[in-house]
Design an enzyme around this catalytic site. Structure first.
Site, PDB file in Angstrom:
ATOM      1  CD  GLU A   1      -3.026  -1.023   0.185  1.00 35.26           C
ATOM      2  OE1 GLU A   1      -3.040  -0.019  -0.552  1.00 35.26           O
ATOM      3  OE2 GLU A   1      -3.866  -1.939   0.105  1.00 35.26           O
TER       4      GLU A   1
ATOM      5  CG  ASP B   1      -5.815  -7.444  -7.321  1.00 32.07           C
ATOM      6  OD1 ASP B   1      -4.743  -7.655  -6.742  1.00 32.07           O
ATOM      7  OD2 ASP B   1      -6.667  -6.628  -6.906  1.00 32.07           O
TER       8      ASP B   1
ATOM      9  CD  GLU C   1     -13.988  -5.515  -0.540  1.00 27.72           C
ATOM     10  OE1 GLU C   1     -12.859  -5.200  -0.150  1.00 27.72           O
ATOM     11  OE2 GLU C   1     -14.632  -4.821  -1.345  1.00 27.72           O
TER      12      GLU C   1
ATOM     13  CD  GLU D   1     -10.609  -1.962  -7.469  1.00 26.67           C
ATOM     14  OE1 GLU D   1      -9.516  -1.710  -6.939  1.00 26.67           O
ATOM     15  OE2 GLU D   1     -11.704  -1.686  -6.909  1.00 26.67           O
TER      16      GLU D   1
ATOM     17  CB  THR E   1      -2.488  -1.197  -9.386  1.00 23.62           C
ATOM     18  OG1 THR E   1      -3.631  -2.010  -9.106  1.00 23.62           O
ATOM     19  CG2 THR E   1      -1.735  -0.898  -8.097  1.00 23.62           C
TER      20      THR E   1
END
Length: 818
Positions: free
Chosen positions: A124, A259, A352, A371, A455
Site C-alpha cells: 500500500e 490481481d 466485497e 475497479e 494500479t
C-alpha cells in the site's frame, strides 16, 4: 424494508435500455461538474476535518488515526504521512486545479516526513505514497513554477526505506516494513502474490527518474522469484512464504491477493519495453483464460490441478475487463464487464465478495472501490460506445444516493441494509473520482497524450527513451540517450486500439537526463523531389481483425476505385459457411464470400439517428451515413427499417478504422440483418460528392481477404500535414492505401521476423524521395517508432541532439508488435 427501498431505488435508476441514446455535450458537462463537486466535497472535508492525519472518518468528521491495539494490522496502510493528500494530488491536475495542486505540494513538504518508527504495508505504501509522490513530481515539473525536485527527493528517501523488505532468502519481500528500523522483529514471512509482485512499476520509475538502479533491480528480482514458482498449469497461488518460497494458500484467481500482479506484468512491458514481461503476461493470460475462466466469471481454482475451489468473485477483480481492453480483447472485456454490472445493478454497488452460484454476498461491505468504474472508463475509451457513459452515470448516481454524508463519502458496511461505515479510503479520491471524471471529460489532456495508469490510478507519460533493453545511467556532459526498443508502445487514449508513440515527456537534466522542456512537438520532415515537403506528425501502429477488413469498390471515369473499409461487429458476415461445415471453428477455408451489391444513396437525415425521410429511395439500396449523434447500431437499425440492404458509415477523421461495436446484449445485435462498414472521412466525402454529382450509382462491398482466418492484421498509420492525393485509392498488391493526408500500410506480417519492406514503399508513396531523410532540426524527440538511426550532436544548450539522420533502410527495420 431496506430491501424494498433498495428495489425501488434500483428500478428507478438502474434500468439499462439495450439502445442508449447518445450523450450531448451539455449532458457530459453536467456529469463532469457533478463528479468535480463530488471530489471537492470529499477532498475539502478531508482537508478541513482530517489533515494532516492519513484518512477521513466521514461520519465522525475527524481524522483516522493508527490504532494497532484495537485494529491490529488493519491500520498498516496508515503511516502518519498525510496519505490521502499524497494519494490524491494528481487528481487535482486531472481537474486542472493548479492552485490546490501547488498548495498540496507545499503542505506535503511542510508536514510529511518518513523518518518514523512506524510499521506500514509495503504494497500500500508503494502504490499510494511512492506512486503519488512520483506522479505529482512529474506533473510539478511543468505545473509548478520554481519547483526543484523536492517530491522526487522524498520519493528517493521513501524508496530506500522500503528496500530492506526485500532482504529475504528468496528475494520476495515481506509484507510489512518499519520505516526506521527495517523488517520488524517477529514479522510474518507470509505475503500475498500481489503484495510482492506489484512493486516494479513505481520502483522502476523511481530508478529511471533518480538514476539509482537498485530500486528497479530489486523489484524485478522479486517478480522473477514469483514467476519461477508458478505451477505446472502456469497458475499462481495467493499467499507465499518469503523464506522458503513455498505456497501457503494455493487458491488461484484474479481478485484480492493476486490481481495487480497480472496487471503489472503487462504494464511494465508497455512502459519499460522489456520483452520478458510481455512473454510472462502472455503465458499468464492464456492460462488464466484456460483454467480460471468459467463463462466470463473468474472464480477460485487450485493452482496445481485447476479444480474449482470456490464459486465467489470479489469486487477487486472488476479491474479485469479494463486489463483486457489493454490487450485488445474487447469482446471478452465487454462480456466480463457485463457480469459485474449485473451485480452492481442489483445492489447499487458491488459487495466485497459475492457467491455467483448462491447469489449471495459473502462479504457485504463496499469501501467505495474504483475497479468497476475503472473498467467502464477503459471500455468507453476503447469503443466510444455511449452505453458505458450510461453505466458510469448510474454508478455515479448510486454513490451519490447511498454514500454521501455531510463530511465526505462513507463506505457501505452492508449492501443489503445500506448501513454506512465510518471510513473513506484515499483511493476514493485517487481512483473512483478520477476515473468517473475522465469518463465524462473527453477533452482532458490525458486523452491527448500517452499515459499509463498504475494500479492506484496514478498516471505517468510514456517516455520513449526509457524503452531500452537494459537500464543505464546518463550523464549531462555527453547527453547520450537510450536506444529505443524494437517494439511499439500501446496507447489507450490517443486513438482507439492503437499502438502509438508521441513526443516523450523529458526529465530534468539535474537528474542525468537530456531535458527538452518547452520544445515544439517533434515532427518528421520528408523532402519530396528536393522541393516539396510533407511532414509526418504522428505514427501509430495497431491491430485490426483481418476478417473485418473490407473493400468498397465502384467505377468512376473508366477507373475502378477501391476504398478501405471496416465491417461492424454486428450484422451478418461476408463469409458464408457451407451447411455441412464445422461451425465450431472460426477459420474455415471452405467458406465462400457473399458480396454486397446495390446502388449508393445518401441518408436523410445524414446521421440516420431518426427514421429516414427517403425511405422509398433507400429500399433495396446501400445507404451512406455520417458518424455521430447516436450509436452505430442505431444508425444501421434505421437504415434496415427503411428497407436498405447495407450501410456505409463515414468516420469523423482520417485515422485507423476499427470494427464498429454494437450492444453488449447479443440479442439486440442479432436484430441487425444487414451488413455495414465504416470508411474514412476523406473517402466518405468523396462518395458524397459523387452521389451529389452522379445521383445514385452502383457499388460493391466485399471482404478484403478471400478466406476467413480469424487472425489479426498489423497496420501502420502515418499522419501527414498535407493532402498526398486528391482521390482515394487502394493498392491491393502492396497493401498501401492513401486517404487524404493519411497513409495506411496494411497487412504487415505479424510473424516473429522483422518486417522487410525495403525502400520500395518510400518510392511508391513519395516518388524519388531523397535519402537520407532528415528529421527537422531541434525537434529530435521521436523517431519513426524505432528505426535505425545515427545522431549528430553539436554544442547547443537548447537541445540534447541537434539533428538526427535516419539511414536508408529505416523502413526495413521497423519492428513488429508481438
Amino acid at each position: 424494508m431496506y430491501r424494498q427501498l433498495l428495489t425501488i431505488f434500483l428500478v428507478s435508476i438502474f434500468t439499462l435500455y439495450p439502445l442508449v441514446k447518445a450523450f450531448t455535450e451539455e449532458e457530459l458537462k453536467e456529469l463532469r461538474d457533478e463528479v468535480k463537486e463530488m471530489f471537492y466535497h470529499a477532498y475539502d472535508s478531508y482537508m478541513t476535518y482530517a489533515f494532516p492525519y492519513d484518512e477521513l472518518k466521514p461520519l465522525s468528521c475527524e481524522g483516522r488515526r493508527r490504532d494497532t491495539s484495537n485494529r491490529g494490522h488493519l491500520d498498516d496502510i496508515l503511516g502518519d504521512f498525510s496519505l490521502t493528500l499524497i494519494d490524491s494530488m494528481d487528481t487535482l491536475v486531472v481537474m486542472n486545479d493548479s492552485v490546490k495542486f501547488n498548495e498540496a505540494i507545499r503542505l506535503i513538504l511542510d508536514h510529511v516526513s518518513f523518518d518514523k518508527d512506524v510499521t506500514v504495508s509495503l504494497f500500500e505504501t508503494n502504490i499510494r505514497v511512492l506512486g503519488g509522490l512520483l506522479s505529482a513530481h512529474v506533473q510539478a515539473l511543468t505545473h509548478v513554477p520554481g519547483y526543484d525536485n523536492q517530491l522526487l527527493e522524498m520519493a528517493i528517501d521513501l524508496g530506500h526505506r522500503l528496500l530492506p523488505a526485500f532482504d529475504t532468502p528468496t528475494g520476495i519481500p515481506v509484507s510489512r516494513i518499519n520505516l526506521r528500523h527495517g523488517i520488524p522483529k517477529g514479522e510474518t514471512s507470509d505475503t500475498c502474490t500481489a503484495c510482492a509482485g506489484t512493486l516494479l512499476l513505481e520502483l522502476g520509475i523511481l530508478s529511471r527518474l533518480s538514476g539509482i538502479s537498485i530500486f528497479e533491480e530489486t523489484a524485478k528480482r522479486a517478480v522473477s522469484a514469483l514467476w519461477n514458482r508458478r505451477s505446472d498449469l502456469g497458475l499462481f497461488g495467493n499467499v507465499i512464504n518469503t523464506n522458503t518460497g513455498l505456497w501457503i494458500y494455493s487458491d488461484s484467481g484474479i481478485g484480492a491477493g493476486i490481481d495487480s500482479f497480472y496487471e503489472y506484468l503487462l504494464k511494465c512491458y508497455l512502459y519499460f519495453g522489456d520483452q520478458e514481461y510481455f512473454n510472462m503476461f502472455n503465458e499468464t493470460y492464456r492460462d488464466v483464460r484456460r483454467f480460471i475462466n468459467k463463462d466470463n466469471w473468474y472464480m477460485q481454482v487450485d493452482m496445481n490441478s485447476g479444480a474449482m475451489r470456490y464459486t465467489w468473485i470479489d469486487s477487486l477483480s472488476a479491474f479485469w475487463p479494463g486489463l483486457q481492453v489493454s490487450i485488445g480483447d474487447l469482446s471478452s472485456a465487454m462480456a466480463a464487464h457485463d457480469k459485474y454490472f449485473q451485480i452492481w445493478k442489483y445492489y447499487g454497488v458491488i459487495p466485497e465478495r459475492y457467491d455467483i452460484v448462491k447469489r449471495y454476498p459473502l462479504i457485504k461491505n463496499y469501501p467505495l472501490r474504483p475497479e468497476f468504474i475503472e473498467s467502464t472508463y477503459f471500455l468507453y475509451r476503447a469503443t466510444g460506445n455511449h452505453y458505458y457513459l450510461e453505466v458510469g452515470k448510474q454508478a455515479l448516481r448510486s454513490i451519490q444516493k447511498c454514500c454521501r454524508v455531510d463530511c465526505g463519502y462513507a463506505s457501505i458496511a452492508n449492501v443489503e441494509t445500506l448501513r454506512l461505515e465510518d471510513r473513506m479510503d484515499s483511493f476514493f479520491l485517487t481512483e473512483t473520482c478520477k476515473y468517473l471524471y475522465l469518463l465524462f471529460d473527453r477533452d482532458n489532456f490525458i486523452h491527448k497524450g500517452n499515459y499509463i495508469f498504475t494500479t492506484e490510478g496514478h498516471f505517468f507519460p510514456f517516455n520513449q527513451w526509457w524503452h531500452a533493453s537494459s537500464f543505464m545511467s546518463l550523464t549531462n556532459e555527453s547527453c547520450q540517450f537510450f536506444e529505443p526498443r524494437k517494439a511499439m508502445v500501446r496507447s489507450l487514449f490517443g486513438s482507439k486500439n492503437s499502438w502509438n508513440i508521441e513526443n516523450p515527456v523529458s526529465l530534468k537534466d539535474s537528474h542525468d537526463y537530456c531535458f527538452l522542456k518547452d520544445k515544439p512537438k517533434p515532427v518528421v520532415e520528408f523532402i519530396l523531389n528536393g522541393i516539396e515537403k510533407s511532414t509526418i506528425s504522428n505514427i501509430a501502429v495497431h491491430f485490426v481483425p483481418k476478417d473485418f477488413e473490407a473493400v468498397v469498390s465502384f467505377s468512376y471515369e473508366d477507373r475502378t476505385l477501391k476504398l478501405y473499409a471496416m465491417k461492424a461487429t454486428f450484422g451478418p458476415s461476408f463469409y458464408v459457411q457451407p451447411e455441412d461445415s464445422d461451425k465450431s471453428t472460426v477459420s474455415n477455408e471452405t467458406s465462400r464470400i457473399e458480396i454486397l451489391r446495390g446502388n449508393l444513396i445518401l441518408s436523410d437525415p445524414q446521421n440516420a439517428c431518426d427514421p429516414l425521410n427517403n425511405k422509398d429511395a433507400a429500399n433495396g439500396q446501400i445507404v451512406l451515413i455520417s458518424r455521430g449523434s447516436c450509436m452505430f447500431l442505431e444508425k444501421v437499425q434505421q437504415a434496415q427499417n427503411a428497407g436498405a440492404i447495407g450501410a456505409i458509415i463515414i468516420n469523423t477523421k482520417d485515422e485507423e478504422l476499427f470494427p464498429m461495436n454494437g450492444s453488449p446484449d447479443k440479442s439486440v445485435n442479432s436484430l441487425i440483418q444487414i451488413k455495414s462498414v465504416m470508411v474514412n472521412k476523406r473517402d466518405g466525402e468523396f462518395l458524397i460528392d459523387l452521389v451529389q454529382k452522379l445521383g445514385s450509382f452502383p457499388i460493391e462491398i466485399y471482404p478484403k481477404y478471400s478466406i476467413q482466418t480469424g487472425q489479426n492484421n498489423f497496420q501502420i498509420v502515418l499522419k501527414t500535414n498535407q493532402f498526398l492525393n486528391q482521390m482515394p485509392n487502394v493498392h491491393p498488391d502492396s497493401d498501401i492505401y492513401v486517404s487524404g493526408s493519411t497513409v495506411f500500410l496494411n497487412n504487415v506480417d505479424p510473424n516473429p521476423e522483422l518486417v522487410d519492406w525495403g525502400n520500395s514503399i518510400i518510392n511508391l508513396l513519395f516518388d524519388d524521395v531523397e535519402s537520407p531523410i532528415r528529421i527537422q532540426k531541434k525537434n529530435a524527440g521521436i523517431l519513426l517508432n524505432t528505426p535505425v538511426f545515427r545522431s549528430q550532436t553539436k554544442n547547443d544548450d537548447s537541445t540534447c541532439m541537434d539533428e538526427l539522420i535516419i539511414t536508408d533502410d529505416f523502413f526495413s527495420r521497423v519492428p513488429r508488435v508481438p
